[in-house]
Design a protein around this motif. Structure first.
Motif: not given
Length: 313
Positions: A291-299
């Protein structure tokens, strides 16, 4: 020869004690007569002194807070944020029952990506995230009482890769082992002072080397155990002028949830070039897990700067 200079050979005696005293009295008389204007000048000096003192003190504290070592290393670290698909949000029981499996799947896929050195999951533990959980701890006792001090602390639940992601150095003991490899409760504690000697807070503290057991309650019942590790330095929090010691325990299986957990990764320095764009582009489909998906990748350094900006605002 000495015309007009009567008594020149004795000129050094012209300023006698009486004359000096009279001159001093005259100066005080002038000051008293001008007391109104002198009072305003004195008040101006006091105001200028207070303003300069405040500016110097604030600048010194700000620089010391900014420059001192944090107790962890956020260079080349990123936070992964996951979301829940709208059509799966109602199926909460299924998500919870499979949450640990989803977390293991994400861990395996992320670790296979080139340049990933470590990954960690946590609840209320990551630096500069603005999410903290307060708790209480009892030292060297298995129960509370009127004469037993209770220490206010920061409570955190972290996975075994936490110290690897943030390069947290231990002066005693070792980092967390995976839950399946550990037969004893594991607790890592941090000092609150920068000398690394005291546990607790400014109001109630104890010598950290005197701790034999810790009794703490972290959402899944009381835990009584000796510390399995002590960090070299405290965990610094921007904008918190009364720091607390951290008590970290392993994140239990039922605590995993890709949506609610803080997820952090460490990237090798040579791979940390346009990492965010590359990772999202290449891993978006692979991190579409259940049920999950990638939203963001932040430093993580961006979170630190946002904390500083919020504090200055």
């Amino acid at each position: 020869r000495y015309s007009g200079l009567s008594g020149c050979p004795n000129a050094h005696r012209r300023f006698t004690h009486a004359k000096r005293q009279k001159m001093i009295q005259h100066l005080f008389t002038i000051i008293w007569n001008e007391r109104r204007s002198n009072t305003w000048i004195l008040l101006e000096y006091i105001v200028v002194f207070c303003v300069l003192w405040f500016c110097c003190d604030y600048t010194f504290i700000a620089l010391r807070t900014y420059m001192r070592e944090d107790g962890f290393d956020i260079n080349h670290t990123y936070r992964i944020e996951m979301g829940i698909k709208p059509d799966c949000q109602s199926d909460d029981s299924t998500i919870k029952s499979q949450a640990y499996f989803y977390a293991q799947t994400l861990t395996e896929r992320v670790k296979r990506y080139p340049g990933i050195e470590a990954i960690s999951f946590a609840i209320c533990a990551f630096p500069y995230f603005g999410c903290y959980s307060s708790g209480e701890a009892i030292i060297n006792s298995d129960s509370s009482g009127a004469d037993i001090p209770i220490y206010r602390i920061r409570a955190a639940q972290v996975s075994s890769g936490f110290s690897d992601v943030f390069r947290i150095k231990l002066r005693e003991g070792s980092g967390f082992k995976p839950e399946e490899e550990s037969t004893q409760p594991q607790i890592i504690i941090t000092p609150f002072d920068h000398k690394g000697k005291r546990f607790g807070n400014f109001y109630e503290s104890v010598d950290i080397d005197s701790i034999k057991t810790i009794l703490t309650d972290q959402r899944r019942g009381q835990i009584l155990a000796p510390p399995s590790g002590i960090t070299e330095r405290p965990i610094k929090e921007i904008g918190v002028w009364s720091p607390l010691s951290y008590v970290c325990i392993p994140l239990p299986r039922e605590g995993y949830d890709l949506y609610w957990n803080q997820i952090a990764i460490r990237v090798a320095p040579e791979a940390d070039h346009d990492f965010t764009e590359r990772f999202i582009k290449e891993m978006r489909d692979q991190l579409n897990i259940g049920p999950y998906y990638l939203v963001s990748v932040k430093k993580k350094q961006k979170y630190r700067q946002e904390n500083i900006d919020d504090l200055n605002y």
